[in-house]
Each structure stands twice: as structure tokens, then as C-alpha cells.
Design a protein around this motif. Structure first.
Motif, PDB file in Angstrom:
ATOM      1  N   ASP A 634     -50.125 -31.829 -20.480  1.00 49.03           N
ATOM      2  CA  ASP A 634     -48.991 -30.976 -20.852  1.00 49.03           C
ATOM      3  C   ASP A 634     -47.708 -31.788 -20.767  1.00 49.03           C
ATOM      4  O   ASP A 634     -47.624 -32.775 -20.025  1.00 49.03           O
ATOM      5  N   PRO A 635     -46.669 -31.421 -21.531  1.00 48.42           N
ATOM      6  CA  PRO A 635     -45.418 -32.189 -21.505  1.00 48.42           C
ATOM      7  C   PRO A 635     -44.698 -32.045 -20.168  1.00 48.42           C
ATOM      8  O   PRO A 635     -44.811 -31.020 -19.487  1.00 48.42           O
ATOM      9  N   PRO A 636     -43.950 -33.119 -19.758  1.00 52.45           N
ATOM     10  CA  PRO A 636     -43.144 -33.014 -18.538  1.00 52.45           C
ATOM     11  C   PRO A 636     -42.057 -31.939 -18.681  1.00 52.45           C
ATOM     12  O   PRO A 636     -41.664 -31.551 -19.794  1.00 52.45           O
ATOM     13  N   THR A 637     -41.569 -31.498 -17.539  1.00 51.24           N
ATOM     14  CA  THR A 637     -40.535 -30.446 -17.530  1.00 51.24           C
ATOM     15  C   THR A 637     -39.419 -30.849 -16.567  1.00 51.24           C
ATOM     16  O   THR A 637     -39.500 -31.867 -15.879  1.00 51.24           O
ATOM     17  N   ASP A 638     -38.362 -30.034 -16.541  1.00 48.76           N
ATOM     18  CA  ASP A 638     -37.269 -30.142 -15.567  1.00 48.76           C
ATOM     19  C   ASP A 638     -36.599 -31.515 -15.593  1.00 48.76           C
ATOM     20  O   ASP A 638     -36.470 -32.207 -14.576  1.00 48.76           O
ATOM     21  N   LEU A 639     -36.123 -31.958 -16.771  1.00 45.94           N
ATOM     22  CA  LEU A 639     -35.438 -33.244 -16.880  1.00 45.94           C
ATOM     23  C   LEU A 639     -34.037 -33.127 -16.288  1.00 45.94           C
ATOM     24  O   LEU A 639     -33.286 -32.186 -16.636  1.00 45.94           O
ATOM     25  N   GLU A 640     -33.684 -34.071 -15.392  1.00 45.80           N
ATOM     26  CA  GLU A 640     -32.380 -34.062 -14.757  1.00 45.80           C
ATOM     27  C   GLU A 640     -31.762 -35.457 -14.825  1.00 45.80           C
ATOM     28  O   GLU A 640     -32.464 -36.463 -14.729  1.00 45.80           O
ATOM     29  N   TYR A 703     -26.073 -39.792 -25.727  1.00 47.24           N
ATOM     30  CA  TYR A 703     -27.513 -39.841 -25.482  1.00 47.24           C
ATOM     31  C   TYR A 703     -28.092 -38.458 -25.225  1.00 47.24           C
ATOM     32  O   TYR A 703     -27.496 -37.627 -24.548  1.00 47.24           O
ATOM     33  N   THR A 704     -29.311 -38.238 -25.746  1.00 42.58           N
ATOM     34  CA  THR A 704     -30.177 -37.137 -25.342  1.00 42.58           C
ATOM     35  C   THR A 704     -31.551 -37.745 -25.079  1.00 42.58           C
ATOM     36  O   THR A 704     -32.049 -38.531 -25.897  1.00 42.58           O
ATOM     37  N   PHE A 705     -32.206 -37.402 -23.952  1.00 46.53           N
ATOM     38  CA  PHE A 705     -33.464 -38.016 -23.558  1.00 46.53           C
ATOM     39  C   PHE A 705     -34.594 -36.995 -23.604  1.00 46.53           C
ATOM     40  O   PHE A 705     -34.390 -35.790 -23.419  1.00 46.53           O
ATOM     41  N   ARG A 706     -35.822 -37.507 -23.810  1.00 47.62           N
ATOM     42  CA  ARG A 706     -37.035 -36.709 -23.666  1.00 47.62           C
ATOM     43  C   ARG A 706     -38.149 -37.625 -23.150  1.00 47.62           C
ATOM     44  O   ARG A 706     -38.071 -38.839 -23.293  1.00 47.62           O
ATOM     45  N   VAL A 707     -39.198 -37.012 -22.566  1.00 47.19           N
ATOM     46  CA  VAL A 707     -40.278 -37.772 -21.923  1.00 47.19           C
ATOM     47  C   VAL A 707     -41.618 -37.288 -22.479  1.00 47.19           C
ATOM     48  O   VAL A 707     -41.822 -36.079 -22.675  1.00 47.19           O
ATOM     49  N   LEU A 708     -42.547 -38.243 -22.718  1.00 50.42           N
ATOM     50  CA  LEU A 708     -43.921 -37.948 -23.138  1.00 50.42           C
ATOM     51  C   LEU A 708     -44.870 -38.559 -22.112  1.00 50.42           C
ATOM     52  O   LEU A 708     -44.662 -39.685 -21.646  1.00 50.42           O
ATOM     53  N   ALA A 709     -45.916 -37.813 -21.734  1.00 52.31           N
ATOM     54  CA  ALA A 709     -46.941 -38.305 -20.806  1.00 52.31           C
ATOM     55  C   ALA A 709     -48.162 -38.764 -21.602  1.00 52.31           C
ATOM     56  O   ALA A 709     -48.490 -38.202 -22.654  1.00 52.31           O
TER      57      ALA A 709
END
Length: 1291
Positions: A634-640, A703-709
């Protein structure tokens, strides 16, 4: 001192000026001897085989050989056991009549011819020895548990030394460990003994490698006893007196068994293997470790053997000298020993052995014999085997320690020089010849050699050459417009042409030209650049339930001209031999998979030039439950975003569900919503165990960031984007790249660069400061925005400039830019090459020379020179030829070759220089003539007016004469019926004739003719022809014979056909000489004339054509073919119609094969019945009762109907015979509990056998007497006649 300096300077000049070292002289040229093969210096021989001492050498003339033995001449002719191989110096000693030790000596071979003498090494011949172990009685060893023990081996000394190993009675190696191990001398060491070490078969074996024999020591018995067991055992031997009275062995700290003392030393030679060992006793078992006191151990050359007890260093060098410390340690303490290593060295070459010199008369050269060793070796020279100080003086030769300098050598000074380098540990002996030759160049690489290489790989094309002086090598491609000496070509010193990255356009024909002052030689090479082999679709990871099928695909693209081979591997090994695995052209299928099928599968596509491979894993799971590894995370959550700085920020997140597959990594992406909205870019990756990343950022970016596992299955869906993070603007961090300056006109300079992107601008107001100046002048600067080039006008023509471009924005300038270099615009050259000359090399090749054009007159980048040339006319006919050709020579050349010229012609040419703008003016047009060459073949050759004994040949002169025709040469020869060629006749014909009549020929004979024309340069290629003389004069009058052609009369006649049940019978008559005669046939009205089928009918006059289909018509003809399978004669065609035949029912009962099969089955049954009867009635062992009563003679019983057996003799007590036994003829049966036979009852009596094998008489001691009436009768086995009667009654 001054003289010494002059000598060093002369040596330096010679080394730099002469490159003719290590040349391989072709064997057809004069040369001194060179030893090519010899036996080793220390030559150990097998005493059971003949002794062969090798000595091979080459030279021109071939050298003769002689030998010395122990320093004196060895007269081989006086020893009947020694022979020398023909054309060789190799000695063969026949030891069948002599002992091998008689020939243990030091031998040296000498090879000599008129140009010099070469000598071999001193060859020390020794026979291998494998002596027997000395007889000894080894007493059992009784030891107390826990103490140390050494079992000695002490093998007999052999040559070479034997290989030692310990085994038991069953030839199994004894187990070794850190407690028990074998030392370097072969002894077996126990640091402490245990009860399980007790055994009676400790056996030391010695293997002698040369004789391949193994010898063993007497077994050693070891008994390990506890304290009580020792006292009890020894009491029986020593009158009840205790042998040991102390307590069992206690734990103790280590003590070295070997080596002894605190230190020792050892000497080893450079290049050999150094082995040091330390074996310690103690309880518990000590552990051994090694260190080098004066440095580190050489990791790549060091290994530890025998459970760390042995330190081994291979290829020892001087740096390995020093102190080494071994340490034995257990929990009670430690012990140390230091080994001092001294490294000496036998002589070894520093820059290789002296190399042969090939010098032209008047040239200079150097022989160098540079070696080192410890201690420093001495160097001595010899010439032709004689010490150089005793050799004839030569003013051109100067000896300076390890160097001989030759200056202005002359013809006749060829010789072989020997260099001997020696010290206390060995010697080096090398032969090097000086060969003085004058030889035109030649290319040694095979002509028309084809090189194949894969695209984007390196291509190497050889042009090995020889000549004296050394030839100069040049390369050309295809049209030979220019030499190949610039990018992408690299010309090596040995003549090899290299293309570092080969491309398809590099394929083609290459020509290498070798040239020296004595001549020129060229060779053609072909290069083929192939497409690489690539796997387009790789096999993919598979998870399959047990019992199902799986398919791995492997689709490949390769060069169509290469033959591919697909190979599949499992876990880097061959595929199992299992019919469930099916390999297709581009896939592997496994059906009914099992757990054993799990693993890595690799497909490999091989061609003759390259290969490609790809692998995939197969995981086999149970049918239930569903495999866990089947979902992505599942995708990561709660990016800070935390720890925010001007150019960095920290990003944290919470991982999603792994779905039973651990997360391997996280991928962080960013979007620049100000410069590139909607596009996501990869920023960095972090391991799957981390949930925080420190990100380095650029200025002036939103910048805008996102994460993939990512886990073992795939990437997750992207996370929800983070909030926007804006970095502050700053001055640029970098300047534009790709800055260059060039001119588009003769009076301008265009400056261009690759602009920065918005992401690289670091702030608003991006612009560029462009600066330029003439070399050595003042800078001029302008500001340019929204553009990537700037044009400077009014510049002088082709002037060098320095250029730089600085990036700047509203916040300041970027870093100082690098300076680029460029030129203002070019203009056409204003001068032509001067001093243009031409040298005609041969009838098709000329060489043009010119002086370079001054740079200021070229007015641009010198691109090269162009030679315009055209053929004015042939010197034979003054017809005009004005087709101009242009050869381009790229780069700064001063000469060029004009290939492909027409012989015997007048040519005109001029030369121009050209730059990037275009061509300059031509030089003054000059002319030259090419000499005559050999002519082409005659234009035509026909044969007319055939008769039984003559033929007339007519021809036309060559179209390409290449000079004045001086005559013709005609050769002809007969060809017999076996296509064998007869003797050749040759006629010389004048130039003005175009026909000739040949008489006195054989009738009805085929002749081959060869005609060629000649000029003063020689004969040209021939034109061939074939023809027959006819049979007799009567055939000339036949209307279907054309006397104006060379084709003979058809030799076929009376061709007929008849259709029969088995096919069509074709008959004919044939009187021709050809042996290759065929019948050809084809279905009438067939559209494809190439579908003719043929049958070879050599020596026959008829043939049955089978397999013709009913209801069809066929065209049939006879054809006679010549020596080269060409059709010479053909009969007229026949039309054969095969009628349709109705199918008929076959009665199988009337077929011969069926009747024969039935008879064979009946005969087989009859034979089996006879065998069955004989097996039941033959003589042999008869079962006997232990107590036998008298019985009346039994009757012969008929065969039983139920089991196909014959009736048996019955006992009065038991009328039923024992199962599996045959009742004997006297009526006795075997006892139920006995397996006795007549052999068991052979004592006494007069028992004997009848002729048919049945037993008569009494069993002494085992049976009772019969009744008198019975005793006078014999009991016979059924005769063969009775057997046949019984069989007949059964049938």
C-alpha cells in the motif's frame, strides 16, 4: 667520463631510432638458427620409458645439430642406443638394451648453419626414483587420553619428492581438524588425543608422481586409554605393575611442537611458494593465528592451510622478506614463534630476453641483456657459442656490460649472440641473432581475410609485415581516396588498424600497403560489422502452484547472418533431463511443476561473436493457501516536512501495508509546480528500513513531494503529495555548457551555447554575459537574454578567439566561466600546392607528391587535399576519355596514391587544397603515361567446321588490350569418357591471326581449349571452350546438324517407351563419351520448368520409371552432362501417358507373406514342445531318500493333458513327486528335508551312468537292497524315439 657520456648518448639515439626488434623472419629468407623447443633444464625422466631429449631449431638453411655430454663432444654414432630424429636435434635413447642411469648427465645442444650458431640450456637428465619403504616392525602406541602425539611418516627419499597422505585400511582419508593435522614433512600431529583416536590402521602413503606408484608404510596402532584402563592393561604385560600412576592429563597452555624455540629463519627464492607452519599441543586445542611483524600480509597471494597451521604465500617477491609471527592460544595462555624470512632471487629478466635484430646494410641496432637477481648476477656474452672476447673482432660491434651496440652493419655480419646471466641460485641463457638483410616488403597476414565484429565493439585488423628496412604501413578503405590515420581509426606500430567503436558504415574492403625503399606490397582485408544479439523480452519472475504449468519467454533479436543457439540453465547448471521441460525457439515450458523445479532459470542466446542472457526466479507454492507474495504494498501516508533550510528539508512518512512481502526501498519524487507543473521527477531512493530522508534542494523551486514503496512484487501507488515547499532565489550555480565559436561568413564569429533550464536558473531574470577577444587582445562583453547565440560582425578572416559565457540573474552572477576557443569565418584558399610531382609505380598505380600550402594562404581549417585526374586517351587508340575522378586525402598530407589506373594510357592531373569553405585554385595541370599491362581475355572464342579429325577455332582480339598485342597462346587437351584430362598441346600464334584449324585430332572426342593474348608484360587471362570431333563423315550430311556451331551431334537414338504394370519402361541407344547420363521427366503442361525429376542411368540402355501417377501424361527426355555438370546433349522429348488403374481388393489369405508367417509360427511351436520334452527327460542329479526300499520298476506314463508334462515314476510310499523335482529312473524321490544328490552318495558301490545319462547300480550306505527280481533289471530314461512318439500322440 666524457667517453662514457658519448657512449650513453649513442645508445639513446640507437634505441630511439631503430624499432626493428622482435621481427619474425619468414623461413624462406636467409637467417641464423633459432632454437624453438628444448627440454627443461632439470629434466626428470621415467626409467621405464625411452629417454627423449628435445632440441628443435629453425633457420635458413636448415641447421645441423651436435651435442655435448658433461662438457665434451657426444659422438652419437658411436653409441648404438642413441639416435637423432631426422631434420631435428632431438635425441632418443633406447633403454631396452641399457640402463637409464647410465645416461644421467648434463647435455647441451648446438644448432648451426652458415649464418651462425645457437646453443641450448644445460639439460641435467636424472631418472625418477621411487625407492621402497624400509621394512620395520612398528609396535602399538599406547597413550594417555589428553596428551599430544606425533605419528612419524618418514617416507623414502624420491626424485621428485613424493606426495604424502594418511588413510585407513579401506583407502579412506583419515579425518583431520584443528586438533589433528598433517605437517609439511608428512608426520601426523595430535594436539591432544581422544578415546576415538584409537584405531589400528593409521597408514602413511607416499605417491611418486613420475612413475605413478603408491607405497605405504606399515599400519600404526594407537590405543588411547584412560588412567584406570592404562593400569589394568599394562598390569597384564608387566606383572600387575601400574605403568602410570599420576592423574589424567590436565588442561594446559599451548606449547609448539614445531618449530622449536622462540624463533627460526628460512630462505626462499623469488617467484617460488613460501610455506611456514606452526603446530602446537595443548588442552583445550590451541588456535593458531599469523601476523607479519614488519607489515601486512599480501592478501591476494596469501592462504591458510591445515586449519590455520600453515601460512602459504605464492609468487614470493622481495617485499615478502621480514619477520612473521605465529601464535598458539587457548583459554589458559598463549605461545609465540617468530620466523625470519630471507628472499633471494635467481636471475630474472627485467625487460624480457634479448630479441632478434633484423637490420638493413648501413643501419644501427642494439642487443640488450638486462636482468636482475639477489645476489646481483654477472653477465657474459658469446658469439656463435664462443666467448665474445675470443671471437673475431668487428669494428661495428661494441660490448658495454649488458649491451652490445651495432653501428653501420654490413652484409655478412649476421651471427647468433648468447647472453648468460648467472648467480648462486641459477642462470639464464638466451640466444638472439643479428640478421643483415635487404628485403622488399611483404604482408604476412593472409590475403582477403574476413574479420567479423559486433557493432559498438572494438575492431582490430592485422597487417603483419616484414621487410628490411622495416616497411611503413598505410591503410585505405574501398575507393582508397585517403589514408586511414585519423578518427575513428587508430594505426598501431605493428601495422594493426583499430576502430575503437565499430559501426555498420565501417564494413567494407580495406587495403593495407607496406612500403620501404626496396618496393611496395598491398593486401586486402574485409570487415563485417554485425548487429548485436539482444534479448527483447526477458523471462519474468513467476509464482506457480504445484502441479500447474509455467512458461518463461525469451524473445531475442540477432544479426541474420549469424547462427544463434539458445541455451537454458537452472541455477547456473544444465536443465534436468526431464520430459516435463520443453524448450522451444523462444520459450521454456515446465508442466506439472514440483518443489524441485524452484530456482533461477537463465536463457542464454549465443552466436559465434557474442551472447546475451537474462534470468528469472521460479517459486513453487502449495495449491492452498493462496501464495502470500502476490500483491504490491500500500502507498505510504502522513508525509511531513521538517528541519526546513534554504537548500534542504527533511521528509518523513508512514509505510503502508507490506502484504507479506518486506518493503525493499522507497522512491522519493518531486514536482516543480512553478517551472514544470504536472511532471514528476525521481529525486532519491532510501532503504526499506528507513522512513526519513534528508533532501538536498535547488533554489527558486516550488517543490511538492510524494513517496512510492517497492517490495518483491512491484511499486506501490504514489502517496498523497506533500504540501508545497518553496526555496529562496539565488545567483546561478553553474554556467551554460557547449560554448563554441565559429564563423558562418568570412567576416563574422557566431558564439553559441546550451541555455540553462528554468530549474537551473536559481532565480528570476536569467540572462547571459557573452565575452570574446582575439588571442592576446582585450575582452568585449555584451548581455544576451532569451537567446542561445550571438553573432559578432566585422571580424578578420579565420582568426582565433577566446570566448566565455557567464550566467546571471536578478540576484547576481554565476561562477567564473571556463574559456572556450573558436575561429572567425573561413574563406576559400588563395594558393595552390607547389612542386607537384608524380611517380608511376606500375601500370595501375601512381604516387603524387606536393609541398604543403602555408597556413595563412589556406584561410581556414585545413581539411585536406584533392587530386583531380582524368584519362586523356589510350596509347593504343587515341580516342578521348575525359571522365574526371577526384581523390580526397584528409588531413595535412604531402603525397597520395592514384590507384585503379588504366595501363598504357595518358593521364592528366592537378592538386588543390581545401578547407571548411571549399576548394582552392588548382595546381598546374601535369601529365604522365602508364606502362603496358597484361591484356584482358579474347572477346570471343568459337569452334566451327567440325570433322572427324579437325576443328577450326575463331576468336576476336581482347576488348581491353592494355598495350600492344604480341601474340596468342592456345592450349588444348582431350577429355575421355571418365572426364579425365589428357596431355596438353600448346600453340603460339601471331598477333595478326584470329583463327586456326587444328588437324590430326581423334574422332568422336571432346576437347577443351584455352586461349589468351600476350603483351610485353605477359599473358592475360584465358577464355575456355569445349567441342567434339564428330563420329564420321556420314554424320556431316545429316540435315539437323549445324556445322557453324561447336555443339556435336546428339548421341541418343531409338528412344522408345512402353507402359507396364510396374511403371513406364524407357529404352534408348547411346554412343556418346559422357558417363553422366540422366532420364528426366515432368508432368505435361507443368508451369514450373524447374520441377524436372531425374534418374541417373550410367552404363544402362533402359530404365523403369516407377511412381508415376495414373491418368497423367509425362514429358520424358535423356540428358548427357559434362565434366562440370553442364548439359551437353539432350534427346527429343517423349510423351508417356499412364492409364488410370482401378483399385482392387487384396485377399490377405492368398498373400505370400501371410502364408510364410503362419508357417514360421507353427515351426516355432513345434521347436518349443521338443525343448520342453528334452528338459524333462535329460540326465543329472537325482533326489534320493535317506532310507530307500526296494520297488518294482515303474512304468512309463503318458503325457498329462492338463499341464503338458510327461508322466513320472512314482514311489510306493508316496505316489506324488516333489514339486520342482523330477523322479529318478529307479523310482526314488527326494526326502522332504534333504537336498542330497548322487554326488553326496558317491562312497563305494559300482554305480555308473548309461549312455543317455540315467544312473544304474546301488547307493552304498544310503539304500537297502532291492528284490532279486528287480535287481537284474535296469531302469532307463525314455529314448528320443519314445519321446517323439509321445509328442505325436499329443499333437
Amino acid at each position: 667520463m666524457m667517453e662514457r657520456r658519448r657512449m650513453d648518448a649513442a645508445l639513446l639515439v640507437l634505441l630511439l631510432g631503430h624499432l626493428a626488434t622482435a621481427l619474425e623472419v619468414p623461413l624462406d629468407l636467409p637467417q641464423p638458427p633459432t632454437i624453438t623447443h628444448q627440454s627443461p633444464k632439470d629434466y626428470i625422466i621415467d626409467p621405464r620409458e625411452n629417454i627423449i631429449i628435445h632440441c628443435e631449431a629453425k633457420g635458413k638453411p636448415h641447421p645441423s645439430f651436435s651435442w655435448t655430454r658433461n662438457g665434451t663432444h657426444f659422438d652419437i654414432d658411436q653409441d648404438p642406443n642413441v639416435t637423432m630424429k631426422p631434420h631435428s636435434g632431438t635425441l632418443v635413447v633406447d633403454i631396452s638394451r641399457a640402463k637409464a642411469e647410465h645416461y644421467e648427465s648434463v647435455y647441451q645442444c648446438t644448432a648451426r648453419n652458415k649464418h651462425g650458431t645457437a646453443v641450448s640450456n644445460n639439460i641435467v637428465v636424472q631418472q625418477s626414483r621411487s625407492p621402497l619403504w624400509s621394512k620395520e616392525k612398528i609396535k602399538p602406541i599406547v597413550v594417555q587420553e589428553g596428551v599430544s602425539l606425533v605419528l612419524p611418516c618418514r617416507p623414502p627419499a624420491g626424485l621428485p619428492p613424493p606426495i604424502i597422505f594418511w588413510m585407513d585400511n579401506y583407502f579412506q582419508r583419515l579425518p583431520q581438524s584443528s586438533r589433528v593435522s598433517q605437517s609439511l614433512n608428512g608426520d601426523l600431529y595430535f594436539s591432544n588425543v581422544l578415546k576415538e583416536d584409537s584405531r589400528n590402521d593409521y597408514i602413511c602413503y607416499a605417491r611418486f608422481p613420475y612413475t605413478q606408484t603408491i607405497q605405504q608404510k606399515q599400519p600404526i596402532t594407537v590405543k588411547v586409554l584412560s588412567m584406570d584402563a592404562i593400569n589394568d592393561t599394562m598390569a597384564a604385560f608387566y606383572n600387575d605393575t601400574d605403568l602410570f600412576s599420576e592423574e589424567p592429563a590436565d588442561e594446559r597452555k599451548p606449547i609448539f611442537l614445531i618449530p622449536s624455540g622462540p624463533s627460526s629463519s628460512k630462505t626462499v627464492l623469488r617467484g617460488q611458494v613460501l610455506e611456514m607452519e606452526c603446530i602446537a599441543e595443548g588442552l583445550p586445542t590451541p588456535e593458531i593465528s599469523w601476523t607479519k611483524v614488519s607489515g601486512d600480509l599480501p592478501a591476494k597471494r596469501t592462504s591458510f592451510l591445515h586449519y590455520q597451521r600453515t601460512l602459504r604465500i605464492v609468487n614470493v617477491s622481495e617485499s615478502d622478506a621480514g619477520d612473521y609471527r605465529c601464535t598458539g592460544r587457548n583459554r589458559l595462555g598463549s605461545v609465540h614463534h617468530t620466523i625470519h624470512i630471507v628472499v633471494n632471487a635467481a636471475p630474472y629478466w627485467i625487460s624480457g630476453a634479448p630479441r632478434n635484430l633484423v637490420l638493413a646494410p648501413g643501419e644501427n641496432g642494439v642487443l640488450t641483456c638486462r636482468a636482475s637477481g639477489t645476489p646481483k648476477p654477472s653477465v657474459t656474452w658469446a658469439m656463435n657459442g664462443i666467448p665474445i672476447e675470443n671471437s673475431p673482432k668487428d669494428l661495428s660491434r661494441t660490448v658495454d656490460k649488458d649491451t652490445i651496440i651495432f653501428t653501420v652493419v654490413q652484409t655478412g655480419s649476421s651471427a647468433v649472440y648468447q647472453c648468460n646471466v648467472s648467480n648462486d641460485y641459477g642462470y639464464l641463457l638466451s640466444n638472439a641473432f643479428v640478421n643483415v638483410l635487404s628485403e622488399p616488403p611483404r604482408v604476412l597476414t593472409p590475403a582477403n581475410k574476413v574479420y567479423q565484429v559486433i557493432k559498438n565493439h572494438r575492431a582490430l585488423m592485422d597487417c603483419a609485415s616484414f621487410g628490411s628496412p622495416i616497411p611503413n604501413i598505410t591503410w585505405f578503405k574501398d575507393s582508397r581516396s585517403s589514408t586511414l590515420d585519423g578518427d575513428p581509426y587508430i594505426l598501431h606500430d605493428n601495422g594493426t588498424l583499430e576502430i575503437h567503436v565499430a559501426q555498420a558504415h565501417n564494413s567494407g574492403k580495406y587495403t593495407c600497403v607496406a612500403r620501404n625503399s626496396l618496393g611496395i606490397y598491398e593486401n586486402h582485408i574485409y570487415l563485417e560489422v554485425k548487429e548485436p544479439t539482444r534479448i527483447l523480452k526477458q523471462p519474468e519472475y513467476k509464482v506457480v502452484q504445484r502441479g500447474r504449468s509455467v512458461v518463461f519467454e525469451c524473445k531475442v533479436k540477432h544479426d541474420p547472418s549469424l547462427i544463434p543457439t539458445m541455451t537454458w540453465l537452472k541455477d547456473d547448471g544444465e536443465l534436468p533431463d526431464d520430459e516435463r521441460l520443453i524448450v522451444d525457439a523462444d520459450s521454456l515450458t515446465i508442466s506439472s511443476v514440483t518443489e524441485n523445479d524452484s530456482g533461477e532459470y537463465t536463457c542464454i542466446m549465443n552466436t559465434t561473436l557474442d551472447h546475451d542472457s537474462a534470468s528469472a526466479q521460479l517459486t513453487v507454492v502449495e495449491a492452498t493457501p493462496t501464495p502470500a507474495v502476490d500483491e504490491r504494498p500500500d502507498p505510504p501516508t502522513d508525509l511531513e516536512l521538517t528541519d526546513q533550510k534554504k537548500r534542504s528539508v527533511q521528509l518523513t512518512w508512514t509505510p503502508g501495508d507490506e502484504h507479506n512481502s518486506p518493503i525493499q526501498k522507497f522512491l522519493i519524487q518531486y514536482e516543480d509546480i512553478m517551472h514544470h507543473r504536472g511532471h514528476w521527477h525521481n529525486l532519491t531512493e532510501v532503504p526499506g528500513t528507513k522512513t526519513t530522508a534528508h533532501l538536498k534542494l535547488s533554489p527558486y523551486v516550488h517543490y511538492t513531494f510524494r513517496v512510492l514503496a517497492h517490495n518483491g512484487v512491484d511499486f506501490s501507488r504514489p502517496s498523497v503529495p506533500s504540501r508545497v515547499f518553496k526555496t529562496d532565489a539565488a545567483a546561478p550555480d553553474e554556467n551554460p555548457t557547449g560554448v563554441q565559436g565559429f564563423g558562418t561568413e568570412h567576416d563574422n564569429l557566431v558564439i553559441s551555447w546550451k541555455p540553462l533550464s528554468g530549474f537551473q536558473s536559481n532565480g528570476p531574470g536569467l540572462h547571459y554575459k557573452v565575452s570574446w577577444r582575439p588571442v592576446g587582445g582585450e575582452w568585449t562583453t555584451v548581455t544576451v537574454a532569451n537567446n542561445s547565440k550571438f553573432t559578432v560582425s566585422g571580424t578578420p578572416t579565420f582568426v582565433p578567439y577566446e570566448i566565455k559565457v557567464l550566467a546571471a540573474n536578478d540576484l547576481g552572477d554565476g561562477p567564473e566561466p571556463a574559456i572556450a576557443h573558436g575561429y572567425s569565418g573561413e574563406d576559400l584558399p588563395i594558393a595552390a600546392p607547389e612542386n607537384v610531382q608524380v611517380m608511376v609505380m606500375n601500370s595501375t598505380l601512381a604516387e603524387v607528391h606536393w609541398d604543403p600550402v602555408p597556413s595563412k594562404l589556406i584561410r581556414g581549417h585545413l581539411k585536406g587535399f584533392k587530386v583531380h585526374y582524368w584519362r586523356e586517351h589510350s596509347l593504343h587508340k587515341h580516342n578521348s576519355h575525359h571522365m574526371e575522378q577526384i581523390l580526397v586525402f584528409s588531413g595535412n598530407h604531402s603525397h597520395g596514391m592514384l590507384p585503379g589506373l588504366h595501363p598504357f594510357s595518358l593521364y592528366s592531373f592537378n592538386v588543390r587544397v581545401y578547407n571548411g569553405k571549399g576548394d582552392g585554385p588548382p595546381s598546374h595541370t601535369q601529365q604522365f603515361e602508364t606502362p603496358e599491362g597484361v591484356p584482358g581475355p579474347p572477346t570471343s572464342l568459337t569452334v566451327t567446321n567440325p570433322s572427324p579429325d579437325s576443328l577450326t577455332l575463331e576468336w576476336s582480339p581482347p576488348h581491353v588490350r592494355n598495350g600492344r598485342i604480341t601474340g596468342y597462346s592456345l592450349k588444348y587437351q582431350p577429355v575421355n569418357n571418365s572426364n579425365e584430362l589428357g596431355p596438353v598441346e600448346e600453340l603460339a600464334l601471331p598477333a595478326n591471326e584470329t583463327s586456326v584449324t587444328l588437324s590430326n585430332l581423334k574422332y568422336n572426342t571432346r576437347y577443351k581449349f584455352y586461349l589468351n593474348a600476350k603483351t610485353v608484360r605477359g599473358a592475360g587471362p584465358t577464355i575456355p571452350q569445349e567441342a567434339h570431333t564428330i563420329i564420321d563423315e556420314a554424320l556431316i550430311s545429316q540435315p539437323d546438324v549445324d556445322l557453324g556451331t561447336a555443339l556435336p551431334v546428339s548421341p541418343f537414338g531409338n528412344v522408345t517407351s512402353s507402359v507396364q504394370e510396374g511403371g513406364a519402361l524407357i529404352s534408348w541407344e547411346y554412343w556418346g563419351p559422357e558417363k553422366n547420363v540422366y532420364v528426366e521427366y515432368i508432368v505435361e503442361n507443368s508451369e514450373d520448368e524447374e520441377e524436372w525429376q531425374k534418374e541417373l542411368v550410367n552404363g544402362s540402355q533402359n530404365i523403369m520409371l516407377k511412381g508415376l501417377k495414373g491418368g497423367l501424361a509425362y514429358r520424358v527426355r535423356l540428358v548427357a552432362k559434362g565434366h562440370h555438370d553442364q548439359s551437353l546433349h539432350q534427346s527429343k522429348e517423349l510423351l508417356v501417358t499412364v492409364p488410370a488403374v482401378a483399385s482392387r481388393q487384396v485377399d490377405i489369405a492368398t498373400q505370400g507373406w501371410f502364408i510364410g508367417l503362419m508357417c514360421a509360427i507353427a515351426l516355432l511351436i513345434l521347436i518349443l514342445l521338443i525343448i520342453c520334452f528334452i528338459q524333462r527327460n535329460k540326465g543329472g542329479k537325482y533326489p534320493v531318500k535317506e532310507k530307500e526300499d526296494a520297488h518294482t520298476d515303474p512304468e512309463f506314463q503318458p503325457m498329462k493333458d492338463d499341464d503338458c508334462t510327461f508322466g513320472e515314476y512314482s514311489d510306493n510310499e508316496d505316489h506324488k513327486p516333489l514339486k520342482g523335482s523330477r523322479t529318478p529312473s529307479n523310482g526314488t524321490v527326494k526326502r522332504d528335508d534333504s537336498d542330497d544328490s548322487l554326488v553326496d552318495y558317491g562312497e563305494g558301490g559300482d554305480g555308473q551312468f548309461n549312455e543317455d545319462g540315467s544312473f544304474i547300480g546301488q547307493y552304498s550306505g544310503k539304500s537297502v537292497s532291492r528284490d532279486t527280481a528287480e535287481g537284474h533289471e535296469s531302469s532307463e530314461a525314455p529314448s528320443p524315439i519314445n519321446a517323439m512318439n509321445s509328442l505325436n500322440s499329443f499333437v
